[in-house]
Write a protein that holds these residues in place. Structure first.
Motif, mmCIF file in Angstrom:
data_model
loop_
_atom_site.group_PDB
_atom_site.id
_atom_site.type_symbol
_atom_site.label_atom_id
_atom_site.label_comp_id
_atom_site.label_asym_id
_atom_site.label_seq_id
_atom_site.Cartn_x
_atom_site.Cartn_y
_atom_site.Cartn_z
ATOM 1 N N ALA A 124 29.248 -3.874 -7.897
ATOM 2 C CA ALA A 124 27.888 -4.203 -7.460
ATOM 3 C C ALA A 124 26.959 -3.015 -7.682
ATOM 4 O O ALA A 124 25.815 -3.168 -8.130
ATOM 5 N N ALA A 125 27.460 -1.804 -7.362
ATOM 6 C CA ALA A 125 26.644 -0.599 -7.548
ATOM 7 C C ALA A 125 26.332 -0.376 -9.025
ATOM 8 O O ALA A 125 25.199 -0.028 -9.394
ATOM 9 N N ARG A 126 27.321 -0.598 -9.862
ATOM 10 C CA ARG A 126 27.093 -0.415 -11.308
ATOM 11 C C ARG A 126 26.078 -1.441 -11.825
ATOM 12 O O ARG A 126 25.212 -1.117 -12.646
ATOM 13 N N ALA A 127 26.189 -2.673 -11.325
ATOM 14 C CA ALA A 127 25.248 -3.707 -11.764
ATOM 15 C C ALA A 127 23.827 -3.349 -11.340
ATOM 16 O O ALA A 127 22.865 -3.503 -12.104
ATOM 17 N N ALA A 128 23.692 -2.849 -10.094
ATOM 18 C CA ALA A 128 22.365 -2.465 -9.607
ATOM 19 C C ALA A 128 21.842 -1.268 -10.386
ATOM 20 O O ALA A 128 20.639 -1.193 -10.716
ATOM 21 N N PHE A 129 22.728 -0.345 -10.721
ATOM 22 C CA PHE A 129 22.342 0.823 -11.517
ATOM 23 C C PHE A 129 21.753 0.367 -12.840
ATOM 24 O O PHE A 129 20.664 0.788 -13.247
ATOM 25 N N PRO A 171 0.852 -1.180 0.000
ATOM 26 C CA PRO A 171 0.000 0.000 0.000
ATOM 27 C C PRO A 171 0.902 1.250 0.000
ATOM 28 O O PRO A 171 1.696 1.435 0.907
ATOM 29 N N LEU A 172 0.793 2.035 -1.037
ATOM 30 C CA LEU A 172 1.715 3.166 -1.190
ATOM 31 C C LEU A 172 0.975 4.432 -1.568
ATOM 32 O O LEU A 172 -0.120 4.369 -2.133
ATOM 33 N N PRO A 173 1.574 5.591 -1.255
ATOM 34 C CA PRO A 173 0.989 6.844 -1.736
ATOM 35 C C PRO A 173 1.001 6.875 -3.270
ATOM 36 O O PRO A 173 1.665 6.055 -3.908
ATOM 37 N N ALA A 174 0.296 7.878 -3.799
ATOM 38 C CA ALA A 174 0.174 7.970 -5.254
ATOM 39 C C ALA A 174 1.508 8.263 -5.918
ATOM 40 O O ALA A 174 2.369 8.930 -5.332
ATOM 41 N N GLU A 175 1.639 7.769 -7.113
ATOM 42 C CA GLU A 175 2.746 8.145 -7.999
ATOM 43 C C GLU A 175 4.121 7.768 -7.463
ATOM 44 O O GLU A 175 5.120 8.332 -7.876
ATOM 45 N N VAL A 176 4.183 6.873 -6.503
ATOM 46 C CA VAL A 176 5.497 6.475 -6.014
ATOM 47 C C VAL A 176 6.194 5.638 -7.070
ATOM 48 O O VAL A 176 5.594 4.740 -7.663
ATOM 49 N N LEU A 177 7.439 5.979 -7.321
ATOM 50 C CA LEU A 177 8.207 5.206 -8.287
ATOM 51 C C LEU A 177 8.924 4.102 -7.513
ATOM 52 O O LEU A 177 9.796 4.370 -6.680
ATOM 53 N N LEU A 178 8.511 2.889 -7.770
ATOM 54 C CA LEU A 178 8.976 1.743 -6.991
ATOM 55 C C LEU A 178 9.890 0.877 -7.840
ATOM 56 O O LEU A 178 9.590 0.612 -9.013
ATOM 57 N N ALA A 179 10.992 0.453 -7.256
ATOM 58 C CA ALA A 179 11.872 -0.461 -7.979
ATOM 59 C C ALA A 179 12.424 -1.486 -7.004
ATOM 60 O O ALA A 179 12.519 -1.229 -5.793
ATOM 61 N N THR A 180 12.742 -2.641 -7.537
ATOM 62 C CA THR A 180 13.402 -3.651 -6.716
ATOM 63 C C THR A 180 14.718 -4.031 -7.394
ATOM 64 O O THR A 180 14.852 -3.923 -8.613
ATOM 65 N N VAL A 181 15.641 -4.448 -6.559
ATOM 66 C CA VAL A 181 16.921 -4.891 -7.111
ATOM 67 C C VAL A 181 17.476 -5.980 -6.183
ATOM 68 O O VAL A 181 17.379 -5.855 -4.954
ATOM 69 N N PRO A 182 17.981 -7.060 -6.751
ATOM 70 C CA PRO A 182 18.517 -8.138 -5.901
ATOM 71 C C PRO A 182 19.912 -7.773 -5.386
ATOM 72 O O PRO A 182 20.921 -8.372 -5.782
ATOM 73 N N ALA A 183 19.964 -6.799 -4.497
ATOM 74 C CA ALA A 183 21.243 -6.224 -4.075
ATOM 75 C C ALA A 183 22.095 -7.224 -3.293
ATOM 76 O O ALA A 183 23.320 -7.221 -3.398
ATOM 77 N N THR A 184 21.446 -8.061 -2.491
ATOM 78 C CA THR A 184 22.225 -9.035 -1.716
ATOM 79 C C THR A 184 22.946 -9.998 -2.660
ATOM 80 O O THR A 184 24.137 -10.281 -2.491
ATOM 81 N N VAL A 241 26.329 -8.060 1.802
ATOM 82 C CA VAL A 241 26.122 -6.712 2.365
ATOM 83 C C VAL A 241 25.592 -5.824 1.242
ATOM 84 O O VAL A 241 26.353 -5.382 0.373
ATOM 85 N N PRO A 242 24.285 -5.549 1.251
ATOM 86 C CA PRO A 242 23.644 -4.968 0.070
ATOM 87 C C PRO A 242 23.706 -3.450 -0.022
ATOM 88 O O PRO A 242 23.217 -2.860 -0.984
ATOM 89 N N ASN A 243 24.305 -2.792 0.989
ATOM 90 C CA ASN A 243 24.108 -1.344 1.093
ATOM 91 C C ASN A 243 24.626 -0.560 -0.115
ATOM 92 O O ASN A 243 23.940 0.317 -0.638
ATOM 93 N N VAL A 244 25.822 -0.898 -0.571
ATOM 94 C CA VAL A 244 26.414 -0.095 -1.643
ATOM 95 C C VAL A 244 25.730 -0.386 -2.982
ATOM 96 O O VAL A 244 25.476 0.536 -3.767
ATOM 97 N N ALA A 245 25.430 -1.662 -3.216
ATOM 98 C CA ALA A 245 24.720 -2.005 -4.446
ATOM 99 C C ALA A 245 23.422 -1.209 -4.547
ATOM 100 O O ALA A 245 23.081 -0.654 -5.596
ATOM 101 N N LEU A 246 22.726 -1.106 -3.418
ATOM 102 C CA LEU A 246 21.446 -0.380 -3.429
ATOM 103 C C LEU A 246 21.640 1.091 -3.791
ATOM 104 O O LEU A 246 20.761 1.705 -4.413
ATOM 105 N N ALA A 296 20.793 5.641 -7.394
ATOM 106 C CA ALA A 296 21.259 6.621 -8.380
ATOM 107 C C ALA A 296 20.439 6.507 -9.661
ATOM 108 O O ALA A 296 20.036 7.512 -10.255
ATOM 109 N N ALA A 297 20.171 5.280 -10.072
ATOM 110 C CA ALA A 297 19.397 5.073 -11.298
ATOM 111 C C ALA A 297 17.945 5.501 -11.105
ATOM 112 O O ALA A 297 17.340 6.125 -11.979
ATOM 113 N N LEU A 298 17.402 5.176 -9.941
ATOM 114 C CA LEU A 298 15.981 5.436 -9.695
ATOM 115 C C LEU A 298 15.690 6.931 -9.573
ATOM 116 O O LEU A 298 14.712 7.435 -10.115
#
Lengths: 331, 190, 422
Positions: free
Chosen positions: B171-176, B107-120, B131-136, B141-143
């Motif tokens: 990892a960050a570039r791959a997530a981007f 359940p989200l507010p309107a117009e939220v741009l949502l993305a998922t990424v398998p950072a782990t 450790v997924p922090n940097v990949a995310l 950055a992309a989102l």
């Protein structure tokens, strides 16, 4: 050096044992001694602490070529030596608080090290309260860091400055104002108290030694040994207190000698946690010889006498003699 | 002022992520402020950190209560913590999961741009540790387009020893790249 | 160099640039990152000529600092909260002896209940300890205050506490221009102690002082703090000349022109307050902010002058003087003695409770409208208090209050039933 030297403590003109070679002469017999803590202070007559401090500091001054900084815990020594605006200290001297002398000394040593003045040596001093009780945390910290400090505890076995209250160094049976000679178990309880020299040894610091004012040459020698070493060093000096112990001022040295000759106070040296020398007893005496001369034990010798308690104190002396392997000198 | 909130668990590098984000923003010429939700949390406990990015000096010290963007480092938090609290409509939400955004049915507010990424998984692949922090942050950055990948890479290089930095950057570039793909982004409609 | 850096790191690097000779370290949150960073700087050789002592307690930390300072070394330590209280005896001793030690206090609440988060209870408890107390508004300010603190401490021979909000500043990563050694050297002369333990010139320090002279010695301590009121602005100006960064040393004024209401505060909340006041000003509400940087010495004249034309004062305090309200307010009221104006004390942010712009906005509007009581607790959850009061009324053995309230917060069962021993 032919002029007559007035011996400060007694007013006599005795310089030294003339049979001894000059190199073995005591520091006190040297007219050029520093008088680190000079006359005119306000200690009681017969004060063991004043005597011990004088010998210890002058010996330290000789060993350090006159470059000693003293740190002092709150207590009798601090109070009687510096009645404002007078001071008995002829050396740089710092008093901060009751429980922090070891840490203050650590700070002084650190400052001297960083300033490239390691030629200046640090001696910290406290009574038994400032050492075994309130100052023990910082003392243990100073030991474990192996800071370059000689810490001297002048042990008179109670808080004398505040009027004779029990400390962790008060022996069993002794009367103090907080372990009074009343009730079914008069005096300080048995099975309590701490043995700081052994606690110090457990830190495996370079040097731990005990001494009494009954053998001032031994005290000087131990200070000299300690000053030849670097790192944390601990010297525990038994200093009878006429007021707190209930002894005549002229008996201070005799009472201190009886403490060692009864076996209750072992005199030894330890290097890096291992005992290296133990001073033999010249003439062993029963503990009653030691106890009977002190009013703080008077309740043990009433009618009937407290034979069980006296026996326990004798057992303690016997155990100490066994533990340290103290031998009797046969002449 | 752009305000981001990062949710994760102790040990996932939540605080480091906020710090890196602020450094990347700073390197991009913005003013930035990162701070943790100060706690004595141990490994595994829910942790929150904040990052503000602005073109004017940042003075406020209140926690981010109305975020423009959220990063969720641990998808299990969605059931445990009200992570989307205060998220503005039109904001961004990036979640560390291999699942499709639509499947999460949040359940989200309107117009939220949502993305998922398998950072782990990306972290395991590139640095050998989950450790997924940097990949995310690469995905972030992309989102959002708020920080550049090169500024992020520089922040990473500042923060980590060379080998770990290289892995994290990869990892960050791959997530981007993954989030840049329009198929992984999903705008909610009210 | 301007950099994006954690507050603790910025402070540690700034302290290092001041070339401390003895650092006494004992860990306590939220101060720990500072001594950790300094440890690394010393051990790596980046900071030379410095002895780093890992001591056994905060009491030992301040005690070792006393010894080091008295032996002629520039000395530093840092603490917070319980640590500050644990060293209190030595804190008073350091100021009594007139030793120019600089200490960072990463402000944190005091227990019980144990709480690691920010407020000003720790430093406020030491406001009368004889230390100079400077409060930082942000991390640039915190860094800059440390350099000025050394100059000030050594000039007036008094110790200085630099107070920075724990976590909010110590753990915040933001841009700071960390003063470099070159700048510091241009500003801060080598330590030239007024008294030093030196065998060539032996002095006794710390003698017993009786009734015949104690008052005079204490008065001198006060006199030197009063002198510091003039020294602090001068040092701030000198610092600005070297670094180009100027902030008033005693107080900071923000949008005070024609302000009917001035909010007085210390520390990092000033930033949030300024944002709040900006939006109120946009609506035409005449509100300003007065930040107090030097809380000891307290700049009575500067505060009085700054508040000379306002008709209402709101003092926002991050500590609670239990039994009366606010310590800062009492001082502000003293500054207003010649021209008393209604002064509201608002206690906020205790134990890390976030101080929200929305809450500040509400309480400022309420104060303008005269609707806020003289002593007000911002965002107090009165229902929680009332429930515990009811429990205490209902049963003698109502149990530990803090734990009862925590159970209410978590909504776990009936705390009254659970909390009672059976």
């Amino acid at each position: 050096m032919n002029e007559r030297v007035r011996f400060y403590q007694t007013g006599s003109f005795a310089v030294r044992n003339r049979l001894l070679p000059v190199v073995d002469a005591s520091v006190q017999s040297d007219p050029g001694r520093s008088n680190a803590i000079t006359s005119g202070h306000r200690a009681c007559q017969g004060c063991g602490e004043a005597l011990g401090a004088r010998y210890a500091l002058d010996a330290a001054m000789r060993a350090a070529d006159g470059r000693v900084v003293a740190v002092n815990a709150t207590g009798c020594l601090e109070v009687f030596s510096t009645p404002y605006p007078e001071t008995s200290w002829q050396i740089p001297w710092l008093h901060s608080l009751f429980g922090n002398a070891p840490a203050v000394a650590s700070g002084v040593a650190a400052a001297l090290r960083v300033r490239g003045r390691e030629d200046i040596r640090v001696v910290a001093q406290a009574g038994d309260g400032g050492t075994v009780d309130i100052g023990m945390g910082p003392l243990s910290g100073m030991f474990e860091r192996n800071d370059d400090v000689l810490f001297i505890c002048y042990d008179n076995e109670a808080y004398m400055n505040t009027g004779v209250q029990r400390s962790g160094a008060t022996p069993p049976g002794a009367r103090t104002m907080t372990t009074q000679a009343v009730g079914p178990h008069p005096g300080a309880p048995f099975g309590q108290g701490k043995d700081l020299p052994r606690i110090a040894m457990a830190h495996e610091i370079p040097y731990v030694a005990t001494a009494t004012v009954a053998d001032l040459r031994d005290l000087e020698a131990k200070v000299t040994t300690a000053m030849a070493l670097r790192g944390a060093r601990y010297l525990h000096v038994l200093v009878p207190c006429p007021l707190g112990w209930g002894t005549p001022g002229h008996d201070t040295i005799r009472v201190a000698r009886l403490a060692t000759e009864s076996g209750l106070f072992p005199v030894f040296e330890a290097h890096h946690g291992e005992i290296t020398t133990v001073t033999p007893i010249r003439r062993r005496v029963p503990v009653t010889d030691y106890l009977r001369v002190q009013k703080r034990y008077a309740h043990l010798f009433g009618d009937p006498p407290a034979t069980a308690e006296i026996a326990r104190i004798q057992e303690q002396a016997d155990r100490t003699i066994r533990r340290y392997g103290i031998t009797e000198v046969t002449v | 002022m752009f305000q981001a909130r990062i949710h994760g668990r102790g040990g996932q590098g939540v605080v480091t992520a906020a710090e890196l984000l602020s450094v990347a923003a700073f390197r991009s010429g913005h003013h930035a402020q990162a701070f943790p939700s100060f706690g004595s949390e141990r490994t595994g406990a829910p942790v929150v950190a904040y990052c503000r990015i602005s073109d004017a000096p940042i003075r406020t010290r209140e926690p981010v209560v109305a975020p423009d963007a959220l990063i969720v480092q641990d998808v299990t938090l969605l059931r445990q913590v009200d992570v989307t609290s205060g998220l503005r409509s039109g904001g961004y939400l990036l979640i560390n999961t291999a699942r499709d955004p639509v499947d999460l049915a949040l359940p989200l507010p309107a117009e939220v741009l949502l993305a998922t990424v398998p950072a782990t998984e990306l972290a395991v692949t590139h640095i050998g540790r989950p450790v997924p922090n940097v990949a995310l942050l690469g995905g972030f950055a992309a989102l959002t387009g708020l920080i550049g990948l090169e500024a992020l890479a520089a922040a990473i290089a500042d923060r980590f020893p060379p080998q770990l930095a290289a892995g994290n950057e990869a990892a960050a570039r791959a997530a981007f790249a993954a989030v840049e793909d329009p198929e992984v982004r999903h705008a909610t409609a009210d | 160099m301007r950099q994006q850096i954690e507050g603790s790191q910025a402070v540690a690097r700034t302290v290092a640039a001041c070339r401390p000779q003895v650092i006494c370290a004992y860990p306590i949150s939220p101060q720990t990152h500072i001594v950790e960073t300094l440890s690394r700087l010393v051990q790596s050789g980046a900071l030379t000529g410095c002895e780093y002592l890992n001591v056994d307690s905060e009491f030992a930390a301040m005690s070792a600092a006393i010894g080091a300072s008295a032996a002629g070394a520039r000395t530093y330590t840092a603490t917070a909260s319980q640590g500050l209280l644990y060293m209190v005896e030595a804190v008073y001793n350091a100021s009594g002896l007139g030793l120019p030690i600089v200490m960072t206090v990463a402000n944190r609440a005091i227990g019980a209940p144990i709480n690691i988060w920010n407020d000003h209870s720790d430093a406020m408890s030491q406001r009368d300890s004889g230390w100079i107390q400077l409060y930082a508004e942000d991390n640039q300010h915190a860094a800059d205050l440390h350099v000025q603190a050394y100059r000030l401490a050594e000039e007036v021979s008094l110790p200085v506490m630099v107070c920075m909000d724990g976590f909010i500043l110590t753990h915040a990563v933001e841009e700071v221009e960390v003063p470099d050694a070159e700048q510091v050297d241009a500003f801060l002369p080598p330590y030239d102690p007024r008294q030093v333990l030196d065998p060539d010139e032996p002095v006794s320090i710390g003698a017993m002082v009786g009734p015949e002279a104690f008052l005079e010695v204490r008065y001198l301590a006060h006199l030197r703090q009063m002198q510091a009121l003039a020294t602090i602005p001068r040092i701030a100006a000198d610092f600005a000349a070297v670094t180009g960064r100027h902030r008033d040393g005693l107080v900071s004024r923000y949008r005070m022109e024609d302000a009917d209401l001035v909010v007085v505060a210390l520390g990092s909340v000033l930033g949030t307050l300024k944002d709040t006041v900006d939006s109120l000003r946009d609506e035409g509400l005449p509100v300003g902010v007065l930040g107090i940087t030097s809380f000891r010495p307290f700049p009575l004249a500067a505060v009085g002058e700054a508040l000379a034309h306002t008709s209402r004062v709101l003092v926002l305090e991050k500590s609670l003087a239990v039994g009366i309200g606010g310590a800062v307010s009492s001082n502000v009221r003293t500054a207003l003695a010649a021209r008393p104006v209604p002064t509201t004390t608002v206690i906020a942010g205790l134990g890390g409770r976030p101080i929200l712009r929305s809450s500040l906005d509400t309480v400022i509007r309420g104060t303008l409208a005269g609707e806020v009581p003289d002593l007000f607790f911002l965002d107090l959850k009165t229902d929680l208090v009332e429930r515990e009061v009811a429990r205490m009324r209902a049963a003698r053995r109502s149990g530990p209050a803090a734990e009862n309230i925590l159970r209410d917060v978590a909504g776990v069962g009936d705390p009254h039933a659970v909390g009672r021993p059976r």
